[in-house]
Design an enzyme around this catalytic site. Structure first.
Site, PDB file in Angstrom:
ATOM      1  N   ASP A  27       2.730   5.432  -6.721  1.00 44.72           N
ATOM      2  CA  ASP A  27       3.985   5.321  -5.979  1.00 44.72           C
ATOM      3  C   ASP A  27       5.215   5.200  -6.872  1.00 44.72           C
ATOM      4  OD1 ASP A  27       2.930   5.424  -3.378  1.00 44.72           O
ATOM      5  OD2 ASP A  27       2.186   3.387  -3.602  1.00 44.72           O
TER       6      ASP A  27
ATOM      7  N   HIS B  93       0.867  -1.188   0.000  1.00 46.99           N
ATOM      8  CA  HIS B  93       0.000   0.000   0.000  1.00 46.99           C
ATOM      9  C   HIS B  93       0.904   1.238   0.000  1.00 46.99           C
ATOM     10  CE1 HIS B  93      -3.478   2.411   0.657  1.00 46.99           C
ATOM     11  NE2 HIS B  93      -3.808   2.081   1.901  1.00 46.99           N
TER      12      HIS B  93
ATOM     13  N   HIS C   2      -2.436  -2.393  -9.660  1.00 49.21           N
ATOM     14  CA  HIS C   2      -3.415  -1.808  -8.744  1.00 49.21           C
ATOM     15  C   HIS C   2      -4.670  -2.660  -8.769  1.00 49.21           C
ATOM     16  CE1 HIS C   2      -5.899   1.208  -6.759  1.00 49.21           C
ATOM     17  NE2 HIS C   2      -4.753   1.738  -6.368  1.00 49.21           N
TER      18      HIS C   2
HETATM   19  N1  CMC Z   1       4.816  -6.920 -10.230  1.00 47.57           N
HETATM   20  C1  CMC Z   1       4.695  -8.128 -10.827  1.00 47.57           C
HETATM   21  N2  CMC Z   1       3.541  -8.799 -10.941  1.00 47.57           N
HETATM   22  C2  CMC Z   1       2.454  -8.219 -10.419  1.00 47.57           C
HETATM   23  C3  CMC Z   1       2.499  -6.960  -9.779  1.00 47.57           C
HETATM   24  C4  CMC Z   1       3.745  -6.311  -9.701  1.00 47.57           C
HETATM   25  N3  CMC Z   1       3.869  -5.111  -9.122  1.00 47.57           N
HETATM   26  N4  CMC Z   1       1.260  -6.622  -9.354  1.00 47.57           N
HETATM   27  C5  CMC Z   1       0.467  -7.639  -9.698  1.00 47.57           C
HETATM   28  N5  CMC Z   1       1.179  -8.597 -10.346  1.00 47.57           N
HETATM   29  C6  CMC Z   1       0.674  -9.846 -10.920  1.00 47.57           C
HETATM   30  C7  CMC Z   1       0.303 -10.842  -9.830  1.00 47.57           C
HETATM   31  O1  CMC Z   1       1.410 -11.659  -9.514  1.00 47.57           O
HETATM   32  C8  CMC Z   1      -0.818 -11.597 -10.469  1.00 47.57           C
HETATM   33  O2  CMC Z   1      -0.266 -12.488 -11.415  1.00 47.57           O
HETATM   34  P1  CMC Z   1      -0.949 -13.941 -11.670  1.00 47.57           P
HETATM   35  O3  CMC Z   1      -2.293 -13.614 -12.267  1.00 47.57           O
HETATM   36  O4  CMC Z   1      -0.025 -14.639 -12.578  1.00 47.57           O
HETATM   37  O5  CMC Z   1      -1.058 -14.585 -10.318  1.00 47.57           O
HETATM   38  C9  CMC Z   1      -1.566 -10.526 -11.271  1.00 47.57           C
HETATM   39  O6  CMC Z   1      -0.571  -9.530 -11.573  1.00 47.57           O
HETATM   40  C10 CMC Z   1      -2.708  -9.894 -10.520  1.00 47.57           C
HETATM   41  O7  CMC Z   1      -2.203  -9.334  -9.320  1.00 47.57           O
HETATM   42  P2  CMC Z   1      -2.886  -9.438  -7.910  1.00 47.57           P
HETATM   43  O8  CMC Z   1      -1.810  -9.578  -6.867  1.00 47.57           O
HETATM   44  O9  CMC Z   1      -3.974 -10.446  -7.916  1.00 47.57           O
HETATM   45  O10 CMC Z   1      -3.544  -8.012  -7.806  1.00 47.57           O
HETATM   46  P3  CMC Z   1      -4.107  -7.324  -6.508  1.00 47.57           P
HETATM   47  O11 CMC Z   1      -5.208  -6.458  -6.954  1.00 47.57           O
HETATM   48  O12 CMC Z   1      -4.380  -8.308  -5.447  1.00 47.57           O
HETATM   49  O13 CMC Z   1      -2.851  -6.439  -6.001  1.00 47.57           O
HETATM   50  C11 CMC Z   1      -1.329  -4.696  -5.708  1.00 47.57           C
HETATM   51  C12 CMC Z   1      -2.707  -5.097  -6.241  1.00 47.57           C
HETATM   52  C13 CMC Z   1      -1.198  -3.182  -5.782  1.00 47.57           C
HETATM   53  C14 CMC Z   1      -1.193  -5.102  -4.237  1.00 47.57           C
HETATM   54  C15 CMC Z   1      -0.241  -5.376  -6.560  1.00 47.57           C
HETATM   55  O14 CMC Z   1      -0.354  -4.942  -7.904  1.00 47.57           O
HETATM   56  C16 CMC Z   1       1.164  -5.123  -6.054  1.00 47.57           C
HETATM   57  O15 CMC Z   1       1.628  -5.845  -5.169  1.00 47.57           O
HETATM   58  N6  CMC Z   1       1.876  -4.067  -6.600  1.00 47.57           N
HETATM   59  C17 CMC Z   1       3.173  -3.704  -6.073  1.00 47.57           C
HETATM   60  C18 CMC Z   1       3.014  -2.867  -4.832  1.00 47.57           C
HETATM   61  C19 CMC Z   1       2.529  -1.479  -5.135  1.00 47.57           C
HETATM   62  O16 CMC Z   1       3.026  -0.805  -6.025  1.00 47.57           O
HETATM   63  N7  CMC Z   1       1.560  -1.006  -4.340  1.00 47.57           N
HETATM   64  C20 CMC Z   1       1.033   0.361  -4.451  1.00 47.57           C
HETATM   65  C21 CMC Z   1      -0.405   0.390  -4.857  1.00 47.57           C
HETATM   66  S1  CMC Z   1      -0.941   2.042  -5.364  1.00 47.57           S
HETATM   67  C22 CMC Z   1      -0.854   3.005  -3.937  1.00 47.57           C
HETATM   68  C23 CMC Z   1      -1.920   2.691  -2.976  1.00 47.57           C
HETATM   69  O17 CMC Z   1      -3.062   3.112  -3.189  1.00 47.57           O
HETATM   70  O18 CMC Z   1      -1.628   2.021  -1.991  1.00 47.57           O
END
Ligand code: CMC
Length: 446
Positions: free
Chosen positions: A380, A285, A324
């Site tokens: 971010d 986050h 996201h």
């Molecule tokens: N790098 C590589 N792969 C990713 C990433 C990433 N940053 N984000 C998502 N994926 C992949 C994930 O592994 C999954 O792949 P698969 O379908 O093969 O399992 C797919 O994309 C879908 O991701 P998810 O984890 O199911 O998506 P989510 O909605 O649960 O997670 C997230 C959203 C923001 C937590 C995630 O994208 C992430 O961990 N990003 C990196 C951390 C980050 O930048 N966070 C800041 C968010 S914006 C500021 C805020 O509002 O907090």
């Protein structure tokens, strides 16, 4: 939550006479049919409880770990269309607010629903400015922290501690009291943050200067040394103000959900804000901005980007600042931040890490792994480069997110409190553990 639309197009087989705003469900276990109402493109899981195999059956629930498809509230504060990359506070686009508004004006808008008049803004700014000082005892807590304590840990603790100074804040259904705590929280967050920062440097604390703007005073408390009167650099002051506007609210994210969840037990707003700040701290986050910078430093050079991306695609690492839950398009905040980075570089010099960031973005936007998953830069990704160029250490990055998000948290909290449909947050679970079993005496255990 993208507000669900009502009155969506009828398909060709649905005539105006047969159309009903209901959903018919057939339970193939029993062959029975059920009709449940649809409102705002949603159904209420409680309406599914009547779906039973027999009279002893508890009834159907929904299972939605991490609330991927569950609206936990109705809200009038922030609108996001994740597919189109749209973000609006109270109907105003983030782009227009970033260009024309100030953080304090935007905070007022988020909290009270309308842009303030001249006198409302003057009154609001006066009250925030006159609630920036903190009790001297706060300094004693800070002294107890290690010199290298993470400022988020100090911020979470000191915000929670404010609850003990203002016991009247427990009067949460008193509008006057809520307003007072709102002034205090928005006014004092920068002071607590700056004190934490100065403590980590072992430098004397700098008290608020009421002649300065919200962000100007924050810069003063962070960076003033021997000057009699601190003069913030106007470009950096405005840059920080815009970044604060961009971070002010983001509907039902992890920290707003924590704020609403803790607030739903009728805890006071300081304890709820401490919980929200703790939720924000996580690297998925608001802690992501810190991790982005650490990642760029780890990558080290543009030449190393392909190897890093390979590790990401192999599932060994995350590309921090990408992806996201809601945006499946470029985060509109990231677009603005990327542009601003170049403006800041004109004042303070180019941050060499920008080249690594741009290469990560270029490769990711072309690569099938990221394209297929709709992973775009989020807010971010570029903020850390600006913060670093402005002289902030990486540990301060999530703090710079928490300060402006306070207005959004309070707005979400107040909306929850005044919503007659809200009760204490208490999700259900699907129990998958043991059935009843007998206690095993110690000598019989393996
Ligand atoms: N790098 C590589 N792969 C990713 C990433 C990433 N940053 N984000 C998502 N994926 C992949 C994930 O592994 C999954 O792949 P698969 O379908 O093969 O399992 C797919 O994309 C879908 O991701 P998810 O984890 O199911 O998506 P989510 O909605 O649960 O997670 C997230 C959203 C923001 C937590 C995630 O994208 C992430 O961990 N990003 C990196 C951390 C980050 O930048 N966070 C800041 C968010 S914006 C500021 C805020 O509002 O907090």
């Amino acid at each position: 939550m993208t507000p669900p639309k009502t009155g969506t197009l009828m398909n060709s087989e649905t005539s105006a006479e047969t159309r009903r705003d209901t959903l018919t469900i057939t339970d193939n276990r029993t062959g029975k049919q059920y009709e449940v109402p649809i409102k705002n493109d949603t159904i209420r899981p409680i309406d599914l409880r009547k779906i039973k195999v027999n009279d002893a059956d508890f009834g159907m629930m929904t299972y939605d770990p991490s609330f991927s498809n569950t609206a936990s509230c109705a809200s009038k504060i922030t609108y996001i269309d994740g597919d189109q990359g749209i973000l609006r506070y109270r109907g105003y686009s983030i782009e227009e607010l970033a260009e024309k508004s100030t953080y304090l004006e935007t905070a007022y808008l988020i909290l009270y629903g309308e842009l303030p008049t001249q006198s409302q803004l003057a009154d609001w700014s006066y009250h925030i400015t006159h609630h920036t000082f903190v009790h001297e005892s706060i300094k004693k807590f800070l002294d107890g922290f290690h010199y290298d304590a993470h400022p988020m840990g100090m911020l979470i603790s000191t915000v929670a501690a404010l609850s003990t100074f203002y016991p009247e804040s427990k009067d949460i259904f008193n509008a006057e009291s809520r307003r007072k705590q709102t002034y205090r929280l928005i006014g004092k967050m920068p002071t607590l943050a700056a004190f934490s920062y100065r403590h980590s440097l072992g430098m004397p604390l700098v008290y608020p200067d009421n002649d300065l703007s919200y962000t100007g005073n924050f810069l003063n408390m962070l960076f003033r040394t021997t000057e009699l009167k601190y003069k913030p650099n106007p470009t950096l002051e405005r840059t920080l103000d815009i970044l604060f506007i961009l971070h002010a609210d983001h509907e039902q994210n992890c920290s707003s959900t924590a704020m609403r969840g803790v607030g739903s037990s009728h805890a006071d707003p300081y304890c709820a804000t401490a919980a929200a700040t703790a939720a924000l701290y996580g690297p998925l986050h608001g802690g992501a901005n810190e991790q982005v910078l650490r990642m760029l430093l780890e990558i080290g050079s543009v030449n190393n980007v392909p190897a890093y991306v390979k590790q990401v695609k192999a599932g060994e690492k995350l590309l921090m600042g990408f992806g996201h839950r809601i945006y499946k398009n470029y985060d509109p905040r990231a677009k603005i931040v990327k542009r601003m980075a170049y403006e800041v570089f004109e004042t303070v010099g180019r941050n060499p890490l920008i080249d690594i960031a741009l290469e990560c973005e270029r490769i990711a936007l072309e690569d099938e792994y990221f394209v297929k998953r709709k992973l775009y830069p989020n807010v971010d990704f570029y903020t850390g480069l600006i913060y670093q160029s402005m002289g902030f250490p990486v540990t301060m990055f999530p703090v710079l997110f928490a300060i402006p998000r306070t207005s959004g948290w309070i707005a979400q909290w107040e909306e929850m409190l005044l919503d007659s449909e809200q009760k204490i947050a208490r999700p259900r679970q699907v129990y998958t553990g043991y059935d009843l079993r007998s206690y095993t005496p110690m000598d019989a255990r393996k």
